[in-house]
Design a protein around this motif. Structure first.
Motif, PDB file in Angstrom:
ATOM      1  N   GLY A  44       0.799  -1.217   0.000  1.00 50.04           N
ATOM      2  CA  GLY A  44       0.000   0.000   0.000  1.00 50.04           C
ATOM      3  C   GLY A  44       0.836   1.273   0.000  1.00 50.04           C
ATOM      4  N   LEU A  45       2.081   1.157  -0.446  1.00 43.12           N
ATOM      5  CA  LEU A  45       2.990   2.306  -0.424  1.00 43.12           C
ATOM      6  C   LEU A  45       3.247   2.903  -1.805  1.00 43.12           C
ATOM      7  CD1 LEU A  45       5.692   0.961   2.071  1.00 43.12           C
ATOM      8  CD2 LEU A  45       3.790   2.497   2.554  1.00 43.12           C
ATOM      9  N   ALA A  46       2.537   2.450  -2.802  1.00 44.69           N
ATOM     10  CA  ALA A  46       2.817   2.890  -4.168  1.00 44.69           C
ATOM     11  C   ALA A  46       2.680   4.401  -4.345  1.00 44.69           C
ATOM     12  CB  ALA A  46       1.904   2.160  -5.155  1.00 44.69           C
ATOM     13  N   ARG A  47       1.876   5.047  -3.541  1.00 41.14           N
ATOM     14  CA  ARG A  47       1.695   6.501  -3.665  1.00 41.14           C
ATOM     15  C   ARG A  47       2.648   7.288  -2.776  1.00 41.14           C
ATOM     16  NH1 ARG A  47      -3.966   8.054  -5.714  1.00 41.14           N
ATOM     17  NH2 ARG A  47      -2.683   9.862  -6.044  1.00 41.14           N
ATOM     18  N   SER A  48       3.280   6.622  -1.783  1.00 40.33           N
ATOM     19  CA  SER A  48       4.150   7.350  -0.855  1.00 40.33           C
ATOM     20  C   SER A  48       5.624   6.964  -0.978  1.00 40.33           C
ATOM     21  CB  SER A  48       3.686   7.130   0.587  1.00 40.33           C
ATOM     22  OG  SER A  48       3.792   5.765   0.934  1.00 40.33           O
ATOM     23  N   ALA A  49       5.924   5.954  -1.764  1.00 40.09           N
ATOM     24  CA  ALA A  49       7.307   5.515  -1.942  1.00 40.09           C
ATOM     25  C   ALA A  49       7.556   5.262  -3.419  1.00 40.09           C
ATOM     26  CB  ALA A  49       7.574   4.252  -1.131  1.00 40.09           C
ATOM     27  N   VAL A  87      10.854  -3.755   2.567  1.00 41.33           N
ATOM     28  CA  VAL A  87       9.663  -2.900   2.512  1.00 41.33           C
ATOM     29  C   VAL A  87       8.952  -2.923   3.855  1.00 41.33           C
ATOM     30  CG1 VAL A  87       7.381  -2.619   1.455  1.00 41.33           C
ATOM     31  CG2 VAL A  87       9.399  -3.036   0.013  1.00 41.33           C
ATOM     32  N   GLU A  88       8.690  -4.105   4.375  1.00 40.52           N
ATOM     33  CA  GLU A  88       7.948  -4.220   5.640  1.00 40.52           C
ATOM     34  C   GLU A  88       8.736  -3.641   6.822  1.00 40.52           C
ATOM     35  OE1 GLU A  88       4.964  -5.100   8.365  1.00 40.52           O
ATOM     36  OE2 GLU A  88       4.869  -5.088   6.176  1.00 40.52           O
ATOM     37  N   GLN A  89       9.967  -4.057   6.971  1.00 41.83           N
ATOM     38  CA  GLN A  89      10.726  -3.663   8.156  1.00 41.83           C
ATOM     39  C   GLN A  89      11.273  -2.234   8.075  1.00 41.83           C
ATOM     40  OE1 GLN A  89      10.909  -5.439  11.043  1.00 41.83           O
ATOM     41  NE2 GLN A  89       9.421  -6.724   9.989  1.00 41.83           N
ATOM     42  N   THR A  90      11.893  -1.883   6.962  1.00 41.16           N
ATOM     43  CA  THR A  90      12.544  -0.574   6.876  1.00 41.16           C
ATOM     44  C   THR A  90      11.567   0.531   6.486  1.00 41.16           C
ATOM     45  OG1 THR A  90      14.641  -1.647   6.346  1.00 41.16           O
ATOM     46  CG2 THR A  90      14.470   0.701   5.871  1.00 41.16           C
ATOM     47  N   LEU A  91      10.771   0.310   5.454  1.00 37.53           N
ATOM     48  CA  LEU A  91       9.886   1.382   5.008  1.00 37.53           C
ATOM     49  C   LEU A  91       8.644   1.524   5.886  1.00 37.53           C
ATOM     50  CD1 LEU A  91      10.132   1.031   1.140  1.00 37.53           C
ATOM     51  CD2 LEU A  91      11.514   2.392   2.687  1.00 37.53           C
ATOM     52  N   VAL A  92       8.038   0.413   6.252  1.00 37.49           N
ATOM     53  CA  VAL A  92       6.813   0.485   7.052  1.00 37.49           C
ATOM     54  C   VAL A  92       7.118   0.744   8.524  1.00 37.49           C
ATOM     55  CG1 VAL A  92       4.774  -0.792   7.840  1.00 37.49           C
ATOM     56  CG2 VAL A  92       5.496  -0.940   5.443  1.00 37.49           C
ATOM     57  N   HIS A  93       8.091  -0.011   9.078  1.00 37.09           N
ATOM     58  CA  HIS A  93       8.340   0.065  10.525  1.00 37.09           C
ATOM     59  C   HIS A  93       9.584   0.860  10.917  1.00 37.09           C
ATOM     60  CE1 HIS A  93       5.011  -2.550  11.381  1.00 37.09           C
ATOM     61  NE2 HIS A  93       5.464  -3.434  10.499  1.00 37.09           N
ATOM     62  N   GLY A  94      10.387   1.299   9.947  1.00 35.02           N
ATOM     63  CA  GLY A  94      11.556   2.120  10.255  1.00 35.02           C
ATOM     64  C   GLY A  94      12.726   1.377  10.871  1.00 35.02           C
ATOM     65  N   ARG A  95      12.742   0.061  10.719  1.00 40.44           N
ATOM     66  CA  ARG A  95      13.831  -0.738  11.302  1.00 40.44           C
ATOM     67  C   ARG A  95      14.944  -0.973  10.285  1.00 40.44           C
ATOM     68  NH1 ARG A  95       9.260  -4.477  12.922  1.00 40.44           N
ATOM     69  NH2 ARG A  95       8.483  -3.520  14.818  1.00 40.44           N
ATOM     70  N   ILE A  96      16.169  -0.910  10.758  1.00 41.97           N
ATOM     71  CA  ILE A  96      17.336  -1.165   9.917  1.00 41.97           C
ATOM     72  C   ILE A  96      17.624  -2.666   9.942  1.00 41.97           C
ATOM     73  CG2 ILE A  96      19.802  -0.700   9.599  1.00 41.97           C
ATOM     74  CD1 ILE A  96      17.976   1.744   9.180  1.00 41.97           C
ATOM     75  N   LEU A  97      17.880  -3.222   8.785  1.00 37.96           N
ATOM     76  CA  LEU A  97      18.228  -4.643   8.677  1.00 37.96           C
ATOM     77  C   LEU A  97      19.752  -4.762   8.713  1.00 37.96           C
ATOM     78  CD1 LEU A  97      15.688  -5.587   5.884  1.00 37.96           C
ATOM     79  CD2 LEU A  97      15.452  -5.891   8.360  1.00 37.96           C
ATOM     80  N   GLU A  98      20.260  -5.094   9.872  1.00 36.52           N
ATOM     81  CA  GLU A  98      21.716  -5.118  10.085  1.00 36.52           C
ATOM     82  C   GLU A  98      22.427  -6.102   9.162  1.00 36.52           C
ATOM     83  OE1 GLU A  98      23.399  -3.011  11.978  1.00 36.52           O
ATOM     84  OE2 GLU A  98      21.596  -2.044  12.754  1.00 36.52           O
ATOM     85  N   ASP A  99      21.755  -7.191   8.795  1.00 37.07           N
ATOM     86  CA  ASP A  99      22.412  -8.180   7.944  1.00 37.07           C
ATOM     87  C   ASP A  99      22.629  -7.687   6.514  1.00 37.07           C
ATOM     88  OD1 ASP A  99      19.509  -8.444   7.812  1.00 37.07           O
ATOM     89  OD2 ASP A  99      19.845 -10.202   6.549  1.00 37.07           O
ATOM     90  N   LEU A 100      21.918  -6.654   6.104  1.00 39.64           N
ATOM     91  CA  LEU A 100      22.069  -6.092   4.763  1.00 39.64           C
ATOM     92  C   LEU A 100      22.785  -4.748   4.761  1.00 39.64           C
ATOM     93  CD1 LEU A 100      18.513  -6.827   3.294  1.00 39.64           C
ATOM     94  CD2 LEU A 100      20.619  -8.110   2.910  1.00 39.64           C
ATOM     95  N   LEU A 101      22.891  -4.121   5.901  1.00 43.82           N
ATOM     96  CA  LEU A 101      23.438  -2.772   6.004  1.00 43.82           C
ATOM     97  C   LEU A 101      24.913  -2.738   5.603  1.00 43.82           C
ATOM     98  CD1 LEU A 101      22.590   0.099   6.947  1.00 43.82           C
ATOM     99  CD2 LEU A 101      23.571  -0.508   9.178  1.00 43.82           C
ATOM    100  N   ILE A 102      25.257  -1.809   4.716  1.00 48.51           N
ATOM    101  CA  ILE A 102      26.661  -1.584   4.374  1.00 48.51           C
ATOM    102  C   ILE A 102      27.242  -0.700   5.481  1.00 48.51           C
ATOM    103  CG2 ILE A 102      28.292  -0.594   2.726  1.00 48.51           C
ATOM    104  CD1 ILE A 102      26.186  -1.096   0.536  1.00 48.51           C
ATOM    105  N   PRO A 103      28.324  -1.118   6.122  1.00 46.90           N
ATOM    106  CA  PRO A 103      28.893  -0.326   7.224  1.00 46.90           C
ATOM    107  C   PRO A 103      29.290   1.071   6.759  1.00 46.90           C
ATOM    108  CG  PRO A 103      29.923  -2.498   7.100  1.00 46.90           C
ATOM    109  CD  PRO A 103      29.070  -2.345   5.872  1.00 46.90           C
ATOM    110  N   ASP A 104      29.043   2.054   7.609  1.00 45.44           N
ATOM    111  CA  ASP A 104      29.391   3.436   7.280  1.00 45.44           C
ATOM    112  C   ASP A 104      30.858   3.579   6.896  1.00 45.44           C
ATOM    113  OD1 ASP A 104      26.844   4.440   7.636  1.00 45.44           O
ATOM    114  OD2 ASP A 104      27.215   5.143   9.679  1.00 45.44           O
TER     115      ASP A 104
END
Length: 116
Positions: A44-49, A87-104
């Motif tokens: 349901g994010l097609a209009r906001s993302a 989509v569910e975790q990062t875009l909907v709930h704002g959570r960072i997925l540490e297993d995919l995150l590229i280190p700063d």
């Protein structure tokens, strides 16, 4: 139409097979971007993302790469199977997925240990 809350840029850079830095879309199919478009619609994010094809994001060793703005979240080694979770975790709930995150400390760093 309201402004987009999220912009998801999916690297679609294509290089010759065996390139030392890798390639984010070896089949040049845009399949990862298409998966994001479908997942955004289902959530349901097609209009906001917005899921956009991007040229090289210069994080090739971590490819396929996805960056999400305005949060400035960089994910690497993203597969089509990761898309619903992103989509569910990062875009909907704002959570960072540490297993995919590229280190700063790897972003735009020529001394990143992942660089070829």
């Amino acid at each position: 139409m309201p402004a987009f809350e999220h912009h998801v840029f999916i690297c679609g850079n294509v290089r010759d097979p065996g390139h030392r830095r890798g390639c984010c879309d070896p089949e040049a199919s845009g399949a990862l971007r298409d998966a994001f478009k479908k997942a955004l619609k289902r959530a349901g994010l097609a209009r906001s993302a917005r899921a956009n094809h991007a040229g090289c994001l210069d994080q090739c060793e971590h490819g396929p790469v996805v960056v999400i703005y305005p949060r400035n979240v960089w994910y690497g080694r993203v597969t089509e199977q990761d898309v619903p979770r992103i989509v569910e975790q990062t875009l909907v709930h704002g959570r960072i997925l540490e297993d995919l995150l590229i280190p700063d400390d790897c972003l735009n760093n020529p001394d990143c240990p992942h660089r070829a």
